[in-house]
Write a protein that holds these residues in place. Sequence first.
Motif, PDB file in Angstrom:
ATOM      1  N   ASP A  77       0.818  -1.211   0.000  1.00  0.00           N
ATOM      2  CA  ASP A  77       0.000   0.000   0.000  1.00  0.00           C
ATOM      3  C   ASP A  77       0.854   1.264   0.000  1.00  0.00           C
ATOM      4  N   THR A  78       2.151   1.110   0.122  1.00  0.00           N
ATOM      5  CA  THR A  78       3.054   2.259   0.103  1.00  0.00           C
ATOM      6  C   THR A  78       2.950   2.981  -1.233  1.00  0.00           C
ATOM      7  N   ALA A  79       2.653   4.277  -1.177  1.00  0.00           N
ATOM      8  CA  ALA A  79       2.444   5.066  -2.391  1.00  0.00           C
ATOM      9  C   ALA A  79       2.154   6.507  -2.003  1.00  0.00           C
ATOM     10  N   VAL A  80       2.164   7.363  -3.010  1.00  0.00           N
ATOM     11  CA  VAL A  80       1.607   8.695  -2.849  1.00  0.00           C
ATOM     12  C   VAL A  80       0.123   8.598  -3.189  1.00  0.00           C
ATOM     13  N   TYR A  81      -0.707   9.080  -2.278  1.00  0.00           N
ATOM     14  CA  TYR A  81      -2.156   9.010  -2.449  1.00  0.00           C
ATOM     15  C   TYR A  81      -2.689  10.379  -2.872  1.00  0.00           C
ATOM     16  N   TYR A  82      -3.514  10.365  -3.894  1.00  0.00           N
ATOM     17  CA  TYR A  82      -4.095  11.579  -4.447  1.00  0.00           C
ATOM     18  C   TYR A  82      -5.610  11.515  -4.358  1.00  0.00           C
ATOM     19  N   CYS A  83      -6.228  12.629  -4.042  1.00  0.00           N
ATOM     20  CA  CYS A  83      -7.673  12.694  -4.210  1.00  0.00           C
ATOM     21  C   CYS A  83      -7.959  13.473  -5.488  1.00  0.00           C
ATOM     22  N   ALA A  84      -9.128  13.211  -6.040  1.00  0.00           N
ATOM     23  CA  ALA A  84      -9.507  13.810  -7.307  1.00  0.00           C
ATOM     24  C   ALA A  84     -11.006  14.052  -7.333  1.00  0.00           C
ATOM     25  N   ALA A  85     -11.404  15.038  -8.118  1.00  0.00           N
ATOM     26  CA  ALA A  85     -12.816  15.402  -8.231  1.00  0.00           C
ATOM     27  C   ALA A  85     -13.264  15.315  -9.682  1.00  0.00           C
ATOM     28  N   GLN A  86     -14.443  14.744  -9.861  1.00  0.00           N
ATOM     29  CA  GLN A  86     -15.035  14.619 -11.191  1.00  0.00           C
ATOM     30  C   GLN A  86     -16.313  15.446 -11.238  1.00  0.00           C
ATOM     31  N   GLY A  87     -16.364  16.387 -12.159  1.00  0.00           N
ATOM     32  CA  GLY A  87     -17.522  17.241 -12.272  1.00  0.00           C
ATOM     33  C   GLY A  87     -18.739  16.504 -12.799  1.00  0.00           C
ATOM     34  N   LEU A  88     -19.885  17.106 -12.601  1.00  0.00           N
ATOM     35  CA  LEU A  88     -21.163  16.476 -12.946  1.00  0.00           C
ATOM     36  C   LEU A  88     -21.232  16.083 -14.412  1.00  0.00           C
ATOM     37  N   PHE A  89     -20.717  16.909 -15.281  1.00  0.00           N
ATOM     38  CA  PHE A  89     -20.849  16.661 -16.717  1.00  0.00           C
ATOM     39  C   PHE A  89     -19.542  16.191 -17.341  1.00  0.00           C
ATOM     40  N   SER A  90     -18.671  15.678 -16.508  1.00  0.00           N
ATOM     41  CA  SER A  90     -17.376  15.220 -16.992  1.00  0.00           C
ATOM     42  C   SER A  90     -17.279  13.702 -16.932  1.00  0.00           C
ATOM     43  N   SER A  91     -16.529  13.133 -17.868  1.00  0.00           N
ATOM     44  CA  SER A  91     -16.325  11.696 -17.882  1.00  0.00           C
ATOM     45  C   SER A  91     -14.997  11.307 -17.236  1.00  0.00           C
ATOM     46  N   ARG A  92     -14.286  12.278 -16.721  1.00  0.00           N
ATOM     47  CA  ARG A  92     -12.994  11.979 -16.101  1.00  0.00           C
ATOM     48  C   ARG A  92     -12.814  12.878 -14.890  1.00  0.00           C
ATOM     49  N   TYR A  93     -11.790  12.558 -14.104  1.00  0.00           N
ATOM     50  CA  TYR A  93     -11.464  13.381 -12.941  1.00  0.00           C
ATOM     51  C   TYR A  93     -10.713  14.622 -13.423  1.00  0.00           C
ATOM     52  N   ASN A  94     -11.302  15.781 -13.141  1.00  0.00           N
ATOM     53  CA  ASN A  94     -10.761  17.030 -13.661  1.00  0.00           C
ATOM     54  C   ASN A  94      -9.755  17.686 -12.743  1.00  0.00           C
ATOM     55  N   TYR A  95      -9.905  17.466 -11.446  1.00  0.00           N
ATOM     56  CA  TYR A  95      -9.115  18.200 -10.460  1.00  0.00           C
ATOM     57  C   TYR A  95      -8.394  17.224  -9.537  1.00  0.00           C
ATOM     58  N   TRP A  96      -7.149  17.564  -9.226  1.00  0.00           N
ATOM     59  CA  TRP A  96      -6.303  16.683  -8.442  1.00  0.00           C
ATOM     60  C   TRP A  96      -5.607  17.450  -7.332  1.00  0.00           C
ATOM     61  N   GLY A  97      -5.394  16.762  -6.217  1.00  0.00           N
ATOM     62  CA  GLY A  97      -4.590  17.328  -5.152  1.00  0.00           C
ATOM     63  C   GLY A  97      -3.119  17.071  -5.403  1.00  0.00           C
ATOM     64  N   GLN A  98      -2.289  17.526  -4.451  1.00  0.00           N
ATOM     65  CA  GLN A  98      -0.840  17.415  -4.617  1.00  0.00           C
ATOM     66  C   GLN A  98      -0.302  16.084  -4.126  1.00  0.00           C
ATOM     67  N   GLY A  99      -1.128  15.337  -3.404  1.00  0.00           N
ATOM     68  CA  GLY A  99      -0.736  14.018  -2.934  1.00  0.00           C
ATOM     69  C   GLY A  99      -0.204  14.025  -1.515  1.00  0.00           C
ATOM     70  N   THR A 100      -0.320  12.882  -0.858  1.00  0.00           N
ATOM     71  CA  THR A 100       0.225  12.690   0.486  1.00  0.00           C
ATOM     72  C   THR A 100       0.871  11.307   0.542  1.00  0.00           C
ATOM     73  N   GLN A 101       2.055  11.244   1.152  1.00  0.00           N
ATOM     74  CA  GLN A 101       2.837  10.016   1.153  1.00  0.00           C
ATOM     75  C   GLN A 101       2.390   9.075   2.262  1.00  0.00           C
ATOM     76  N   VAL A 102       2.128   7.830   1.876  1.00  0.00           N
ATOM     77  CA  VAL A 102       1.851   6.770   2.836  1.00  0.00           C
ATOM     78  C   VAL A 102       2.951   5.723   2.691  1.00  0.00           C
ATOM     79  N   THR A 103       3.627   5.444   3.777  1.00  0.00           N
ATOM     80  CA  THR A 103       4.689   4.440   3.774  1.00  0.00           C
ATOM     81  C   THR A 103       4.365   3.388   4.827  1.00  0.00           C
ATOM     82  N   VAL A 104       4.301   2.141   4.399  1.00  0.00           N
ATOM     83  CA  VAL A 104       3.993   1.033   5.295  1.00  0.00           C
ATOM     84  C   VAL A 104       5.245   0.182   5.441  1.00  0.00           C
ATOM     85  N   SER A 105       5.743   0.097   6.650  1.00  0.00           N
ATOM     86  CA  SER A 105       6.948  -0.692   6.901  1.00  0.00           C
ATOM     87  C   SER A 105       6.569  -2.111   7.320  1.00  0.00           C
ATOM     88  N   SER A 106       7.325  -3.060   6.804  1.00  0.00           N
ATOM     89  CA  SER A 106       7.011  -4.470   7.124  1.00  0.00           C
ATOM     90  C   SER A 106       7.873  -4.984   8.258  1.00  0.00           C
TER      91      SER A 106
END
Length: 119
Positions: free
Chosen positions: A90-119
């Motif tokens: 699950d280690t990755a940079v996680y991004y949230c995104a927004a899809q507008g009502l009349f859009s078929s794709r995610y139009n807006y993105w955040g800058q991301g937040t790092q998640v690191t899972v150590s084993s």
Amino acid sequence: QVQLAESGGDLVQAGGSLRLSCAASGGTFSGYTMGWFRQAPGKEREFVAMITRGGTGTDYADSVKGRFSISRDNAKSTTYLQMNSLKSEDTAVYYCAAQGLFSSRYNYWGQGTQVTVSS
């Protein structure tokens, strides 16, 4: 136009939990379908979860089903990703995104937040 800001990423041990938040501003939050994506080093960005505008519908990648939960609070213009039973993969940079009502794709993105899972 909506601006998105993720927070909550951290270093956590395998089996642990984290909750990511994504705060939106500059738009009508309830008008957007919200999604979470992630990108691990050397890999393409992949879908993690999504939630419909009213919060009644959700969908998850198979790899996170039963472990992650997406939610939203339209009054606070915020969407969340609760991550339990974390694994090293699950280690990755996680991004949230927004899809507008009349859009078929995610139009807006955040800058991301790092998640690191150590084993």
